[in-house]
Design an enzyme around this catalytic site. Structure first.
Site, PDB file in Angstrom:
ATOM      1  N   CYS A 332      42.731  37.152  31.146  1.00 47.75           N
ATOM      2  CA  CYS A 332      42.755  35.936  31.967  1.00 47.75           C
ATOM      3  C   CYS A 332      42.402  34.714  31.109  1.00 47.75           C
ATOM      4  CB  CYS A 332      41.827  36.095  33.172  1.00 47.75           C
ATOM      5  SG  CYS A 332      42.213  34.933  34.506  1.00 47.75           S
ATOM      6  N   HIS A 436      43.202  41.527  35.716  1.00 51.08           N
ATOM      7  CA  HIS A 436      41.843  42.042  35.850  1.00 51.08           C
ATOM      8  C   HIS A 436      41.903  43.498  36.315  1.00 51.08           C
ATOM      9  CE1 HIS A 436      39.754  38.285  35.180  1.00 51.08           C
ATOM     10  NE2 HIS A 436      40.528  37.682  36.071  1.00 51.08           N
TER      11      HIS A 436
END
Length: 500
Positions: A332, A436
């Protein structure tokens, strides 16, 4: 409403862990259980099946409850973006960014409204609610407009268990002081005391239990022995580091770059199941050493944390490591940092519209920050000839930035929706992804670790199935509570509404 609220004499006394254990204990007894925390402050979040964002702790507690996580379990999530401001996630969606004073002055009534509606929803769908408080219920400067402790107990009309941490010392003062600072009507709600993190011979504390019960008129429900390496996700990165310490000195040295605004560090939790993997946080160039692999985790403020890497000199070490063939993954915000440039077009990352900075230059890409956050669960298959082709993975994305690659064939994941995610170089050594929970995929985690093992010349291993181990840990935690608290008294307290 039938339920119980777990409050503490301070932060980090074990409220989350005890609430998680109670959720599993009651679920195992056949109750339809839900967790609840009205307001959570954490950058460690969880995406529900509907693509909505809640605190990670309530996602874990939902798993322990054998229930599907929903926004009603954590209607307000505060995600710090700086020392002064936090993003407000309301019922799973980004609502506004406010300062602490602004939140206190402008949001209180809205908060009360959404907490009440959440409690009403949960009461209609579950048998028992296990509510977690935050910090201490007697922060005098905050009590008149608090949204997470006794005000919530009053709204839910549930009894309270007060938890104190004996490991930090001052147990008697912390309990008596907390009770003395509660208003009389609040103190009446406290129906039991729990002494947590006890070490040594319980017989040496019998007199202490007797004194507390005589002094307060409140029963000590249980004394919980200290649990080493319990393996349940915590609310902060320090709790994760404690779990990781058990493998220090193992064959694989995995370095995680510390970021001031680190988020979703639960991405790293599955490595605690791997006996040959040692994980350590890197805060200073002197700690970098010679790791086998490096992970740059997610962050709530990509540009600010990138500047932190530049200020500390860690950026140069990371670049040198990758350019010499080191294995590097950015997740991310960490992925965004690996690119050539980052543009805060909407001002949503830094508050400065149009701010542009250079990235680490390890991925041919550019990231642009837009006004609307994307939160979604995704599935796909790995695209890496060096590691494993067509290995299926799933996880979730939480990000404001959009990353554009200049080499579109070097993507990392082919998503089921037809889109692609991330970047993977031809050697498989530099990877960036928005996914994630990537390492919660047992097959991928095993393939990536075997890639490292092969490079080191050590024996490959078969996958460890973390989901099964996690279930074992929830059940072990429930058994730990069952063995050390008075469960008959607990059930009486939960069910006896007349005494609340």
């Amino acid at each position: 409403m039938k339920g119980i609220m777990i409050q503490g004499t301070a932060s980090d006394v074990g409220k989350s862990l005890i609430a998680t254990g109670l959720c599993r204990l009651l679920a195992n007894e056949g109750w339809k259980v839900t967790p609840f925390k009205s307001q959570n402050m954490s950058n460690n979040s969880y995406v529900t099946i509907n693509g909505e964002e809640i605190g990670r702790a309530q996602g874990v507690q939902a798993e322990a409850s054998k229930a599907e996580a929903s926004v009603w379990m954590n209607p307000i999530l505060l995600k710090p973006r700086s020392d002064q401001q936090s993003e407000i996630v309301l019922l799973g969606k980004s609502f506004e960014t406010m300062s602490g004073i602004g939140y206190r002055d402008q949001f209180y009534e809205k908060g009360i409204e959404v907490i009440r509606s959440s409690l009403e929803y949960l009461e209609g769908h579950f048998d028992i609610v296990v509510i977690e408080g935050a910090g201490s219920p007697v922060e005098i400067n905050l009590k008149d407009r608090e949204l997470v402790n006794m005000k919530v107990a009053e709204m839910a009309d549930v009894p309270v268990l007060l938890v104190a941490d004996i490991d930090r010392g001052g147990i008697f003062a912390s309990i008596i002081g907390t009770l003395e600072l509660l208003a009389p009507e609040e103190r009446k709600r406290v129906r039991g005391l729990i002494i947590n993190k006890f070490r040594g011979d319980i017989g040496l504390f019998r007199d202490g239990i007797q004194w507390l019960e005589e002094r307060t008129g409140i029963p000590v429900l249980g004394v919980l022995p200290y649990i080493h390496h319990h393996g349940i996700d915590g609310e902060d990165s320090l709790s994760l580091q404690e779990q990781m310490n058990k493998h220090q000195g193992s064959e694989i040295d995995l370095a995680v770059i510390y970021l001031p605004y680190v988020s979703n560090y639960s991405d790293l939790e599955p490595f605690t199941y791997e006996p040959d993997v040692s994980v350590r946080w890197i805060k200073h160039i002197s700690e970098f050493g010679n790791p086998d692999a490096v992970i740059i985790p997610g962050t709530k403020s990509t540009i600010n944390d990138l500047q932190y890497l530049k200020d500390t000199g860690l950026d140069g070490l990371i670049k040198d490591f990758a350019e010499k063939g080191g294995i590097l993954i950015g997740i991310c915000g960490g992925y965004q940092m690996l690119g050539e440039s980052i543009i805060d077009e909407a001002g949503t990352d830094t508050g400065v519209i149009g701010k542009k900075v250079k990235g680490l230059g390890l991925i041919p890409s550019e990231t642009v920050f837009h006004p609307v956050k994307e939160t979604i669960r995704v599935k796909g298959s790995i695209n890496s000839n060096s590691i494993n082709v067509n290995l299926h993975v799933n996880g979730y994305e939480i990000h404001l930035g959009k990353t554009v690659h200049f080499k579109k064939d070097q993507f990392f994941i082919q998503l089921e929706n037809g889109q692609t995610d991330g970047y993977c170089n031809s050697e498989g050594t530099v990877i960036g992804t928005y996914l994630h929970h990537l390492f919660h995929n047992d097959g991928w985690r095993n393939a990536w670790l075997n890639f490292i093992r092969e490079k080191k010349g050590i024996e490959k291993r078969i996958p460890i199935y973390a989901a099964d181990l996690k279930e074992d840990r929830y059940n072990a935690l429930a058994a730990h509570l069952r063995e050390n608290i008075d469960c008959d008294l607990l059930r009486t307290i939960i069910c006896d509404k007349e005494k609340v």
